[in-house]
Design an enzyme around this catalytic site. Structure first.
Site, PDB file in Angstrom:
ATOM      1  N   GLY A   1     -12.032  -1.270  -8.880  1.00 47.54           N
ATOM      2  CA  GLY A   1     -12.810  -0.447  -9.652  1.00 47.54           C
ATOM      3  C   GLY A   1     -12.557  -0.364 -11.120  1.00 47.54           C
TER       4      GLY A   1
ATOM      5  CD  GLU B   1      -2.493   1.693   0.537  1.00 49.44           C
ATOM      6  OE1 GLU B   1      -2.347   3.157   0.151  1.00 49.44           O
ATOM      7  OE2 GLU B   1      -3.345   0.863  -0.111  1.00 49.44           O
TER       8      GLU B   1
ATOM      9  N   GLY C   1      -9.958   3.696  -0.323  1.00 51.02           N
ATOM     10  CA  GLY C   1     -10.811   4.692  -0.568  1.00 51.02           C
ATOM     11  C   GLY C   1     -11.819   4.800   0.852  1.00 51.02           C
TER      12      GLY C   1
ATOM     13  CG  HIS D   1     -17.956   7.588  -6.878  1.00 54.07           C
ATOM     14  ND1 HIS D   1     -19.278   8.401  -6.464  1.00 54.07           N
ATOM     15  CD2 HIS D   1     -17.503   7.376  -5.634  1.00 54.07           C
ATOM     16  CE1 HIS D   1     -19.300   8.629  -5.363  1.00 54.07           C
ATOM     17  NE2 HIS D   1     -18.269   7.829  -4.512  1.00 54.07           N
TER      18      HIS D   1
END
Length: 546
Positions: free
Chosen positions: A490, A32, A83, A457
């Site tokens: 995503g 990360e 997020g 988004h």
């Protein structure tokens, strides 16, 4: 250091992958780029820019990323939990358009396949109904009446623990597993990081459980290279974000890789790897089909301070002025006024005079309103931000552009209708809200001066398809050309959802991980490039689909 699987990123896709693969016996490492936060590490307001914004080269290692492309300003998250640290908690299921989108609908009955994974995700994320009795909600009721859709007003599902405020209890969702927490106090601070442990962020559920079962999270490890090894596996190179010093780089080896750095992060990394010849078999569709959720961010700011619009969780309710549009009221906590610097007088776009000239004309015609719009004094308490989302078919293409200084990420319009720079329903809603609040309607400065909309988004870029000519990953989330590389975030989503996407990304990740075999067990997924065949849930330690 060698892992069975390295997961790049710890957001809604990466956290699911870390837990479910650890449960199936794999040794999992999570890389990360952002830092790890405890509740008291979050800033008290977003004026603490060092702890709120993510610009590591400037020493800022907070939770809010801002990335300006040619066609959109992207807001995204950073930190262990991705997020989930900065999002507004909303966990909506998508509408019918998501399941029937022609880009992937012929592959499977997605509603049937995803239904159990949506339910599992809801349990894991602790979905509750937001109390919608705040001043901002009353504004939304009036706005719904303005559009003639009063019946569409209602509360939203959120990932928040609404226990007794100020009273610590063991985590209620996992039978006492996890750190103690207190109930939500309705301070509006969700999007600067919850300092009270009431937000069901991923470090409190999926990631926490993954680490308890052996997954290793490496914070502040930004992945810059993934290189196939001569035999099997990959060499992954990472470095502390904000530095280019080679001596600070570290390497890991893994048999398989899960790219889960968010839609923009995953797309950027895959484009870089293909550009450098590391992964030259990646589909040419990488970077295509990037979606902004067809969004706009507008708002209204009251002239006075008699009503505090910052009360409540970040988003509490929504309305639907038409079948393709959803609007939600968004807030920051008292004192967190820095985002008000992006607000300017509401200005329409569309055909005709350039938007910049329209803005100047507005400022001349309404000088007092213009001056008021420049003030951010008590802006969070006086303002209601309106998040406007649509499920229309528009897209961007994101790609690497060469410059004198190397290359950078940029964009241009993609297939379908042009990605909107102006949504009439959004501006109409902002004017209606301003009328109710006796205030001034506002646009984002980037929309008005650059004709560039804002999205919180971003989606797509490495989408699911049945062949590499249509997308980047197969229905099992494997990269075309590489059976041991996967995209689980995503970036895999191929349509504008018209709702907040966190729950959809989580459900897709649950489905992808459910089809992985347990370690050292046969893989029931057909060979890469084969026609899709639905397979059942493979439980941890199981010998096949159930």
């Amino acid at each position: 250091m060698r892992y069975d699987v390295i997961v790049i990123g710890s957001g809604f896709g990466g956290s699911v992958a870390a837990l479910r693969l650890t449960e199936k016996g794999y040794r999992v490492g999570v890389l990360e780029a952002g830092r790890r936060f405890s509740p008291r590490d979050f800033p008290q307001s977003n004026w603490d820019v060092r702890r709120f914004f993510w610009f590591p080269r400037l020493g800022m290692k907070g939770i809010q990323r801002m990335t300006l492309l040619r066609n959109v300003l992207v807001l995204s998250g950073a930190g262990v939990g991705g997020g989930s640290l900065v999002y507004a908690n909303v966990l909506h299921e998508p509408g019918e358009g998501f399941y029937s989108d022609p880009h992937w609908s012929k592959i499977s009955d997605w509603r049937r396949e995803l239904a159990p994974h949506f339910e599992r995700a809801k349990v894991m994320l602790g979905v509750a109904t937001a109390p919608c009795e705040t001043p901002a909600d009353r504004v939304m009721q009036e706005v719904a009446g303005h559009f003639g859709v009063a019946e569409s007003y209602g509360p939203v599902p959120v990932g928040v623990f609404f226990g007794e405020p100020g009273v610590e209890v063991e985590d209620p969702y996992f039978g006492g597993v996890g750190p103690a927490r207190t109930g939500c106090i309705g301070c509006g601070g969700c999007m600067i990081g919850c300092r009270f442990g009431a937000k069901n962020s991923l470090d409190r559920n999926y990631l926490y459980l993954a680490e308890q079962q052996g997954a290793v999270v490496h914070p502040e490890h930004e992945v810059i290279d993934v290189e196939p090894l001569p035999q099997d596996g990959y060499l992954v190179t990472a470095r502390p974000p904000g530095t280019r010093a080679e001596k600070k780089q570290v390497t890991f080896e893994a048999d398989e890789i899960v790219f889960a750095a968010g839609a923009l992060g995953t797309t950027r990394l895959l484009l870089e790897l293909r550009e450098r010849g590391r992964l030259d078999r990646i589909s040419d569709r990488i970077g295509h089909g990037v979606r902004t959720n067809s969004e706009a961010l507008v708002g209204a700011t009251a002239q006075g301070t008699s009503i505090d619009y910052s009360e409540g969780v970040a988003i509490t309710s929504s309305i639907q002025p038409n079948a393709h549009t959803r609007i939600q009221p968004v807030r920051y906590p008292k004192g967190s006024n820095v985002m008000g610097l992006l607000a300017v007088l509401l200005t329409d776009g569309g055909p005709g005079a350039p938007r910049q000239l329209r803005f100047l004309a507005n400022a001349v015609r309404h000088p007092l309103a213009f001056v008021r719009s420049l003030s951010v004094r008590r802006w969070a308490e006086r303002s209601v931000i309106l998040l406007v989302m649509q499920d229309l078919d528009n897209s961007l293409r994101v790609f690497r552009k060469r410059t004198w200084f190397g290359s950078r990420l940029t964009s241009h319009q993609g297939h379908g209708e042009p990605n909107p720079t102006y949504i009439p329903e959004a501006n109409e809603a902002a004017r209606a809200a301003a009328s109710v609040m006796d205030g001034v309607a506002a646009s984002a400065v980037n929309e008005v001066l650059l004709d560039v909309p804002t999205t919180a988004h971003i989606l797509g870029g490495a989408t699911i398809a049945d062949t590499s000519a249509q997308g980047v990953i197969d229905p099992y989330h494997r990269l075309f050309g590489y059976r041991d590389l996967h995209v689980v975030d995503g970036a895999a989503v191929g349509s504008n959802l018209g709702v907040n996407p966190a729950l959809t990304i989580t459900a897709l990740a649950e489905r992808a991980m459910a089809m992985w075999p347990s370690k050292n067990e046969p893989d029931p997924r057909p060979p890469l490039g084969s026609e899709y065949q639905p397979i059942g849930l493979i439980p941890p330690g199981g010998t096949g689909p159930s």
